[in-house]
Design an enzyme around this catalytic site. Sequence first.
Site, PDB file in Angstrom:
ATOM      1  N   ARG A 108      42.722  39.334  36.318  1.00  0.00           N
ATOM      2  CA  ARG A 108      41.410  39.109  35.497  1.00  0.00           C
ATOM      3  C   ARG A 108      41.412  39.823  34.339  1.00  0.00           C
ATOM      4  O   ARG A 108      41.431  41.021  34.145  1.00  0.00           O
ATOM      5  CB  ARG A 108      40.187  39.489  36.448  1.00  0.00           C
ATOM      6  CG  ARG A 108      38.969  39.491  35.944  1.00  0.00           C
ATOM      7  CD  ARG A 108      37.839  39.644  36.684  1.00  0.00           C
ATOM      8  NE  ARG A 108      37.498  38.556  37.443  1.00  0.00           N
ATOM      9  CZ  ARG A 108      36.205  38.435  38.003  1.00  0.00           C
ATOM     10  NH1 ARG A 108      35.413  39.284  38.153  1.00  0.00           N
ATOM     11  NH2 ARG A 108      36.019  37.360  38.889  1.00  0.00           N
ATOM     12  N   HIS A 135      37.893  29.953  35.041  1.00  0.00           N
ATOM     13  CA  HIS A 135      37.628  30.747  36.160  1.00  0.00           C
ATOM     14  C   HIS A 135      38.071  29.772  37.190  1.00  0.00           C
ATOM     15  O   HIS A 135      37.020  29.206  37.969  1.00  0.00           O
ATOM     16  CB  HIS A 135      36.282  31.146  36.371  1.00  0.00           C
ATOM     17  CG  HIS A 135      36.088  32.244  37.530  1.00  0.00           C
ATOM     18  ND1 HIS A 135      37.274  32.796  38.217  1.00  0.00           N
ATOM     19  CD2 HIS A 135      34.906  32.636  38.192  1.00  0.00           C
ATOM     20  CE1 HIS A 135      36.639  33.514  39.091  1.00  0.00           C
ATOM     21  NE2 HIS A 135      35.200  33.638  38.897  1.00  0.00           N
ATOM     22  N   GLN A 138      37.334  29.818  41.218  1.00  0.00           N
ATOM     23  CA  GLN A 138      35.852  29.802  41.383  1.00  0.00           C
ATOM     24  C   GLN A 138      35.577  28.209  41.856  1.00  0.00           C
ATOM     25  O   GLN A 138      34.779  28.022  42.694  1.00  0.00           O
ATOM     26  CB  GLN A 138      35.067  30.087  40.299  1.00  0.00           C
ATOM     27  CG  GLN A 138      33.713  29.989  40.442  1.00  0.00           C
ATOM     28  CD  GLN A 138      32.720  30.941  41.533  1.00  0.00           C
ATOM     29  OE1 GLN A 138      33.010  32.076  41.557  1.00  0.00           O
ATOM     30  NE2 GLN A 138      32.157  30.635  42.525  1.00  0.00           N
ATOM     31  N   ASP A 232      24.543  30.057  35.798  1.00  0.00           N
ATOM     32  CA  ASP A 232      25.426  31.442  35.750  1.00  0.00           C
ATOM     33  C   ASP A 232      24.853  32.308  34.909  1.00  0.00           C
ATOM     34  O   ASP A 232      23.812  32.168  34.060  1.00  0.00           O
ATOM     35  CB  ASP A 232      26.897  31.189  35.127  1.00  0.00           C
ATOM     36  CG  ASP A 232      27.936  32.247  35.082  1.00  0.00           C
ATOM     37  OD1 ASP A 232      27.466  33.362  35.817  1.00  0.00           O
ATOM     38  OD2 ASP A 232      29.018  32.157  34.594  1.00  0.00           O
ATOM     39  N   CYS A 273      27.816  31.053  40.832  1.00  0.00           N
ATOM     40  CA  CYS A 273      29.002  31.910  41.124  1.00  0.00           C
ATOM     41  C   CYS A 273      28.740  33.096  41.548  1.00  0.00           C
ATOM     42  O   CYS A 273      29.600  33.724  42.446  1.00  0.00           O
ATOM     43  CB  CYS A 273      30.017  31.821  39.786  1.00  0.00           C
ATOM     44  SG  CYS A 273      29.189  32.376  38.453  1.00  0.00           S
ATOM     45  N   ARG A 318      35.175  31.484  48.554  1.00  0.00           N
ATOM     46  CA  ARG A 318      36.013  32.112  47.744  1.00  0.00           C
ATOM     47  C   ARG A 318      37.210  32.360  48.353  1.00  0.00           C
ATOM     48  O   ARG A 318      38.286  32.278  47.858  1.00  0.00           O
ATOM     49  CB  ARG A 318      35.526  33.237  46.635  1.00  0.00           C
ATOM     50  CG  ARG A 318      34.364  32.738  45.883  1.00  0.00           C
ATOM     51  CD  ARG A 318      34.632  31.853  44.659  1.00  0.00           C
ATOM     52  NE  ARG A 318      35.705  32.538  43.933  1.00  0.00           N
ATOM     53  CZ  ARG A 318      35.879  33.416  43.253  1.00  0.00           C
ATOM     54  NH1 ARG A 318      34.879  34.141  42.958  1.00  0.00           N
ATOM     55  NH2 ARG A 318      36.859  33.744  42.403  1.00  0.00           N
TER      56      ARG A 318
END
Length: 331
Positions: A108, A135, A138, A232, A273, A318
Amino acid sequence: MALNLRGRSFLKLLDFTPEEIRYLLDLSKEFKKMKLSGTPHRYLEGKNIVLLFEKTSTRTRCSFEVAGMDLGCGVTYLDPGSSQMGKKESIEDTARVLGRMYDGIEYRGFSQQIVEEIAEKSGVPVWNGLTDDFHPTQMLADVLTIEENFPTGLNHQKFVFMGDARNNVANSLMVVSAKLGLHFVGCCPKDLKPKAELIETCKELAAQSGGSINFTENPNEAAKDADVIYTDIWVSMGEPDDIWEKRIKELEPYRVTKELMAKANKEAIFMHCLPSFHDTQTAVGADIAKKFGVTEMEVEDAVFESDQSRVFQEAENRMHTIKAVIYATLA
Ligand code: CP
Ligand code: NVA
């Protein structure tokens, strides 16, 4: 013929066919069943994975750790600042070292180019745990959550993203919608649309999958007949703090409110998310409230806590989906 993703990296969804994404979703469902029934699945005993984080995380880090441990792997976590990477050692050298010790690497960080470079130099599967551009893990959780919430499964739902539509999550949602035939609507101010080239690529993919890609600046128009409304945070990790004021001004009309949810389909769900600024119970949320008088940002607390909200199911997914990615690429 069964699909085989062994040895592949998971860097962005553009690299995967709809069939491969479908395979990962089906595998995720199998792993979810095993986890919930307490059936052991230590299929990767003897393997080791490393999790490299240059930005903070709760869900992604914990999902990789629990998924790795459930599969029987050894797991090493390197937090932002505790490895030599970038400061005393180049990315290329770091990747070549880690590739000799580990069977897989999660990364990440900032530019997409870095995760691509780690994959190229390490010689082992690399999983993108979020970059400034994408991402992808996700998205698997998000699509699984949609499947679980509609009796028809994934079936060309109208999927609306409200807010900063050029961030990593929005870019990836547009890609997965295009691949799997969702009707994606990005609802945002003009200067927060994704790059024109990515929109074009997604429109071409959507033409093949029976989906569509559209943009509007009008939240009411976007919400009408929506099956999923997703948002988001307005300022992503790595962006400067002084951008908050501009973003709040630009994005306040795009907050997901009860009124907006009422314009969507009756069965519509709300997704995010996470983490989310839906109240002032965080240091950032409290600071923004003090500076700008805004107590709920991208989503009203009443929507976040409503029966339509699926945010915690999404967060749990996730782990199941990341487990599928680790297994499919290492087994
Ligand atoms: N959604 C998500 O990636 O959360 P974290 O930043 O906590 O990993
Ligand atoms: N767009 C957000 C997503 C966090 C999971 C960020 O990059 O900070």
